[in-house]
Scaffold this active site. Structure first.
Site, short mmCIF file in Angstrom:
data_model
loop_
_atom_site.label_atom_id
_atom_site.label_comp_id
_atom_site.label_asym_id
_atom_site.label_seq_id
_atom_site.Cartn_x
_atom_site.Cartn_y
_atom_site.Cartn_z
N HIS A 205 21.46 91.55 18.92
CA HIS A 205 20.63 92.04 17.81
C HIS A 205 20.90 93.69 17.82
O HIS A 205 20.73 94.35 16.96
CB HIS A 205 18.91 92.06 17.96
CG HIS A 205 18.57 93.24 19.24
ND1 HIS A 205 18.78 92.79 20.41
CD2 HIS A 205 17.98 94.16 19.10
CE1 HIS A 205 18.15 93.74 21.34
NE2 HIS A 205 17.75 94.75 20.43
C1 UD1 Z 1 14.23 97.49 17.63
C2 UD1 Z 1 14.48 98.76 18.61
C3 UD1 Z 1 15.44 98.10 19.48
C4 UD1 Z 1 14.91 97.03 20.29
C5 UD1 Z 1 14.64 96.01 19.28
C6 UD1 Z 1 14.09 94.72 19.90
C7 UD1 Z 1 14.75 101.04 17.80
C8 UD1 Z 1 15.65 102.10 17.51
N1 UD1 Z 1 15.30 99.70 18.13
O1 UD1 Z 1 15.46 97.40 17.00
O2 UD1 Z 1 15.61 99.35 20.78
O3 UD1 Z 1 15.97 96.59 21.34
O4 UD1 Z 1 13.52 96.49 18.37
O5 UD1 Z 1 13.79 93.93 18.89
O6 UD1 Z 1 13.51 101.14 17.79
N2 UD1 Z 1 12.41 93.20 10.94
C9 UD1 Z 1 11.41 91.96 10.82
N3 UD1 Z 1 10.43 91.59 11.12
C10 UD1 Z 1 9.98 92.53 12.19
C11 UD1 Z 1 10.68 93.55 12.73
C12 UD1 Z 1 11.96 93.70 12.15
O7 UD1 Z 1 12.00 91.12 9.64
O8 UD1 Z 1 8.77 92.29 12.55
C13 UD1 Z 1 13.80 93.17 10.56
C14 UD1 Z 1 13.68 94.30 9.36
O9 UD1 Z 1 14.49 93.83 8.42
C15 UD1 Z 1 14.15 95.51 9.92
C16 UD1 Z 1 15.08 94.99 11.07
O10 UD1 Z 1 14.50 93.74 11.51
O11 UD1 Z 1 14.77 96.30 8.96
C17 UD1 Z 1 15.30 95.87 12.26
O12 UD1 Z 1 14.25 96.20 12.64
P1 UD1 Z 1 13.88 97.62 13.48
O13 UD1 Z 1 12.25 97.62 14.08
O14 UD1 Z 1 14.26 98.65 12.57
O15 UD1 Z 1 14.96 97.56 14.64
P2 UD1 Z 1 15.57 96.59 15.60
O16 UD1 Z 1 16.84 96.16 15.25
O17 UD1 Z 1 14.25 95.18 15.72
#
Ligand code: UD1
Length: 370
Positions: A205
């Protein structure tokens, strides 16, 4: 003493669970839990609260996704009035996600003591968003709890005062030890038609891997070879799932009959899957630690790790993203060439209790801003 603990994203939940339990059981501590809502899908958040018995958050900020700046700023805007209203003696943040630095910054600017759990870890790679979050959070924290000696060494090297730093073990491993038996009862292997020791688990991820089509494609080259011999189960993070679509990789992945994409797994199913895997391939931080305790070989698909103890004495190997290195390490594991992993000091299931005891004797009950 009132402590507001913050959880925002999936890897925070297994760290917060034992802390909330230890705080509830400590006569000197009144705990409060704030969920920022950084992760919000049922399978990325609520499922973990239920399975790990984390109490319903006192407040959910409901922030959701956004760019780093937007997400961090939105969390700060809504967390500040909560601190002003509830006047905690300390704010506790865990790990290295955007929620960690956002809430930490709010707390210190209000003169509230900041506690960081999992402090001092360093990949020395500033292109990683988490490395920036770690550096900044540690620079402003009043009490810093480390999982491994490298964390203590890094903090001292950066000039953090010795008396603020405590080596306490690993709260995520507290959760693993507590849930091991429950996870054993998960039917996930039968549901997926897998046999213990005869499959691999994959998670991916990190933006550096899944936002770059060249690197993602190169990882698929290795996975294509491995899945011919060993079925690979791939619980797929929402970011990764989205990018597979955007990058048009769906057809290539569909062509790999033994690479099975499944929805993000709950904690107990995932623990059962990893505990029984022949090996794990991952770019996660926490999974490097969990596989070390489970004594399952782990290939970390990154150029570095902020958790060096897992590679020095655990079951982890840092293999980067090129097929040559990944496949060489894979073949060594399959042919039984792996040293016996050891358990890092203090990863014994008691880290959260140690933290509660230290906080109770370190933080005096003083009004916010005093
Ligand atoms: C975040 C953390 C990362 C951690 C990871 C675990 C930061 C900078 N990154 O990354 O350190 O390893 O979580 O998962 O804080 N999304 C969904 N549903 C959700 C959450 C996210 O669909 O419940 C999708 C959205 O499109 C979003 C993307 O995932 O834009 C990324 O989510 P985000 O929380 O920005 O970062 P992660 O890649 O999950």
């Amino acid at each position: 003493m009132k402590i507001v603990s913050v959880a925002g994203a999936r890897p925070n939940f297994m760290k917060i669970a034992p802390l909330m339990e230890a705080f509830r059981n400590h006569p000197g501590i009144t705990p409060m839990l704030v969920h920022t809502g950084q992760h919000y899908d049922e399978r990325m958040s609520d499922l973990f609260f239920r399975q790990l018995g984390i109490p319903e958050p006192d407040i959910n900020l409901g922030i959701g996704s956004g760019s780093h700046a937007v997400q961090t700023a939105e969390i700060m805007k809504v967390f500040e009035p909560i601190c002003l209203e509830h006047k905690p003696d300390a704010v506790l943040v865990v790990g290295d996600v955007n929620s960690t630095i956002a809430c930490g910054l709010v707390a210190v600017k209000l003169g509230i003591k900041l506690v960081h759990v999992e402090a001092g870890l360093r990949s020395f790679d500033r292109a990683m968003p988490e490395e920036i979050n770690r550096l900044l959070t540690d620079a402003i924290s009043d009490i810093l709890f480390c999982t491994e000696q490298s964390g203590v060494d890094n903090l001292l090297h950066e000039g953090v005062a010795r008396e603020k730093v405590f080596l306490v073990g690993n709260v995520m491993i507290d959760t693993l030890i507590k849930n091991r038996a429950k996870a054993d009862a998960s039917p996930i292997l039968e549901d997926l038609g897998l046999r213990a020791g005869e499959y691999a688990v994959l998670t991916l991820h990190r933006p550096s891997n899944v936002d770059d089509p060249a690197i993602f494609g190169r990882l698929l080259d290795s996975l294509e070879v491995i899945q011919r011999d060993l079925p690979i189960v791939f619980p797929t993070h929402p970011r990764t799932r989205k990018n597979i679509g955007v990058m048009g990789l769906g057809e290539r992945i569909d062509g790999m009959k033994n690479l099975r994409l499944i929805d993000p797994a709950g904690y107990l199913d995932f623990l059962k899957l990893t505990a029984n895997a022949r090996l794990v391939l991952t770019d996660s931080g926490g999974i490097q630690e969990e596989t070390t305790i489970l004594k399952v070989p782990c290939l970390t698909l990154r150029e570095n790790t902020e958790r060096p103890v897992t590679a020095e004495i655990g079951s982890n190997q840092i293999v980067g993203t090129t097929p040559e290195r990944i496949l060489e390490a894979y073949r060594r594991i399959i042919t039984g060439q792996q040293r016996r992993p050891q358990t890092p000091p203090l990863w014994d299931g008691q880290a959260a209790v140690r933290i509660a005891d230290i906080l109770a004797r370190t933080i005096s009950s003083s009004p916010a801003g005093a």
